[in-house]
Design an enzyme around this catalytic site. Structure first.
Site, PDB file in Angstrom:
ATOM      1  N   GLU A  55       0.821  -1.201   0.000  1.00  0.00           N
ATOM      2  CA  GLU A  55       0.000   0.000   0.000  1.00  0.00           C
ATOM      3  C   GLU A  55       0.862   1.261   0.000  1.00  0.00           C
ATOM      4  OE1 GLU A  55      -2.146  -3.034   2.738  1.00  0.00           O
ATOM      5  OE2 GLU A  55      -0.105  -2.604   2.023  1.00  0.00           O
ATOM      6  N   THR A 206      19.698 -40.460  -0.120  1.00  0.00           N
ATOM      7  CA  THR A 206      19.830 -39.663  -1.339  1.00  0.00           C
ATOM      8  C   THR A 206      21.092 -38.824  -1.301  1.00  0.00           C
ATOM      9  OG1 THR A 206      17.437 -39.561  -1.648  1.00  0.00           O
ATOM     10  CG2 THR A 206      18.730 -37.832  -2.702  1.00  0.00           C
ATOM     11  N   ASP A 210      23.682 -39.534  -4.248  1.00  0.00           N
ATOM     12  CA  ASP A 210      23.724 -38.573  -5.350  1.00  0.00           C
ATOM     13  C   ASP A 210      24.626 -37.371  -5.112  1.00  0.00           C
ATOM     14  OD1 ASP A 210      21.947 -40.146  -6.701  1.00  0.00           O
ATOM     15  OD2 ASP A 210      20.175 -38.947  -6.210  1.00  0.00           O
ATOM     16  N   ARG A 217      21.638 -22.751  -7.861  1.00  0.00           N
ATOM     17  CA  ARG A 217      22.794 -22.436  -8.709  1.00  0.00           C
ATOM     18  C   ARG A 217      22.370 -21.934 -10.082  1.00  0.00           C
ATOM     19  NH1 ARG A 217      23.290 -27.422  -6.929  1.00  0.00           N
ATOM     20  NH2 ARG A 217      23.200 -28.407  -8.983  1.00  0.00           N
ATOM     21  N   LEU A 298       9.775 -39.293   1.038  1.00  0.00           N
ATOM     22  CA  LEU A 298       8.548 -38.833   0.398  1.00  0.00           C
ATOM     23  C   LEU A 298       7.346 -39.648   0.860  1.00  0.00           C
ATOM     24  CD1 LEU A 298      10.019 -38.353  -3.175  1.00  0.00           C
ATOM     25  CD2 LEU A 298       9.078 -36.511  -1.774  1.00  0.00           C
TER      26      LEU A 298
END
Length: 364
Positions: A55, A206, A210, A217, A298
């Site tokens: 605002e 993981t 990996d 990046r 997950l």
């Protein structure tokens, strides 16, 4: 009564607010537009926490301030009514004599919660609210999750093969190169997503397999807090997790693991790991969590019902065997986008009506 122009100007508020995605924490994203005789004479948005609110920026952008007394202010979120790093926006609106204020959705935080609207009405302003309410709430879904659910907004992300595998079967000693399912445009997109969230989580398996950096990046933006979930506390030799510099934490059940002070966060048996992670991040003031795997992590959050949004890339290649991708158990896609090497499907656990479920998607 909602008019076509109300929708048009509120959509512009949302568009402006979205420019600051990932930059306003812990504040919500807000956009504002000032209209005089059917013409926009000022607009602004909240650019970053600690800076002027939407605002204020909108009012400051108006060249002839005398027009404000005959104008309508559109704003995507209820104007604030309290003193923080900046004065209350409701007081500013009143001081300029703006006669009408149109609000997208209310601010349900304890500091505001209708007080801004009440202040405006007591001062004689005409206040209309609920214009594109669902869209405005979706814009600030992270903020609302924090103030209403007392936990971060949780986004799941993974890539799976055409036959539903999140990873190939790996043999011991085969190295730590990740299996790429998507292309470079998707990689850039994921880095943009990371820049919009305050924390990013992966399981230790993981991390060891990996060697991910879990940072931004390929995009310009803030770096999320890196969070690793590990029963043993072992994260391997990953350089992204080698220094106690405040950029990462490891949540573990092993009090005897070899981790620096301030990095190790102990979990207990009183509740699920997902619940404890959500509580820990909420208590740190973190409003959003981006979960990138692996499958066990997950599935744990899915099973616990602790997730809000899922973004799933499905590649063109077939693995034949491997680690099965999670299953969202019949939820429908709300958005589908095709890329060169994959399709992106987006799911919402509690769909907003602005995003329509996709039954038959034509990708041609």
């Amino acid at each position: 009564m909602v008019e076509g122009n109300d929708i048009k100007y509120m959509r512009r508020c949302i568009e402006l607010a979205s420019k600051a995605e990932g930059l306003t924490y812990p504040n919500p994203m807000v956009g504002a537009v000032i209209v005089y005789e059917g013409r926009i004479i000022g607009e602004g948005y909240h650019i970053r926490a600690g800076g002027p609110h939407a605002e204020v920026n909108a009012i400051n952008s108006v060249t002839d301030k005398s027009l404000l007394r005959s104008s309508t202010l559109y704003v995507s979120l209820e104007p604030c009514s309290h003193y923080g790093k900046t004065p209350p926006c409701s007081e500013l609106i009143i001081s300029y004599g703006i006669p009408e204020v149109v609000v997208g959705t209310g601010d349900t935080s304890d500091k505001v919660a209708g007080k801004g609207l009440e202040m405006l009405r007591k001062a004689g302003c005409i206040v209309r609210e609920g214009i594109l309410d669902a869209e405005c709430r979706y814009l600030n879904r992270r903020f609302f999750s924090s103030v209403e659910n007392k936990r971060p907004y949780i986004i799941l992300k993974w890539a799976q093969s055409a036959d539903g595998f999140i990873d190939r079967l790996r043999q011991p000693g085969t190295g730590s190169k990740p299996v790429w399912i998507t292309g470079n445009p998707e990689k850039v997109l994921v880095h943009r997503w990371r820049s919009c969230e305050q924390a990013i989580l992966a399981g230790a398996g993981t991390v060891r397999a990996d060697n991910p950096q879990l940072n931004v990046r390929e995009w310009t933006g803030n770096q999320p807090l890196k969070v690793v979930l590990s029963r043993s506390g072992a994260v391997g030799q990953n350089s992204a997790f080698s220094r106690p510099d405040g950029t990462f934490v490891v949540l573990t059940c092993n009090d005897n693991c070899d981790l620096p002070e301030g990095v190790k966060i102990l979990l207990d048996n009183t509740s699920s790991s997902a619940e404890q992670i959500a509580d820990y991040l909420f208590n740190r003031g973190i409003q959003s969590l981006f979960i990138e795997g692996g499958a066990e992590v997950l599935n744990h959050f899915i099973d616990e019902g602790l997730w809000d949004e899922a973004r799933i890339f499905t590649g063109r290649s077939f693995f034949g065997a491997g680690v099965m991708a999670p299953d969202l158990k019949g939820l429908k896609i709300v958005e589908k986008i095709r890329y060169g090497k994959s399709d992106l499907d987006i799911y919402l656990r509690k769909p907003y009506h602005i995003l329509k479920e996709v039954d038959n998607v034509n990708l041609n």
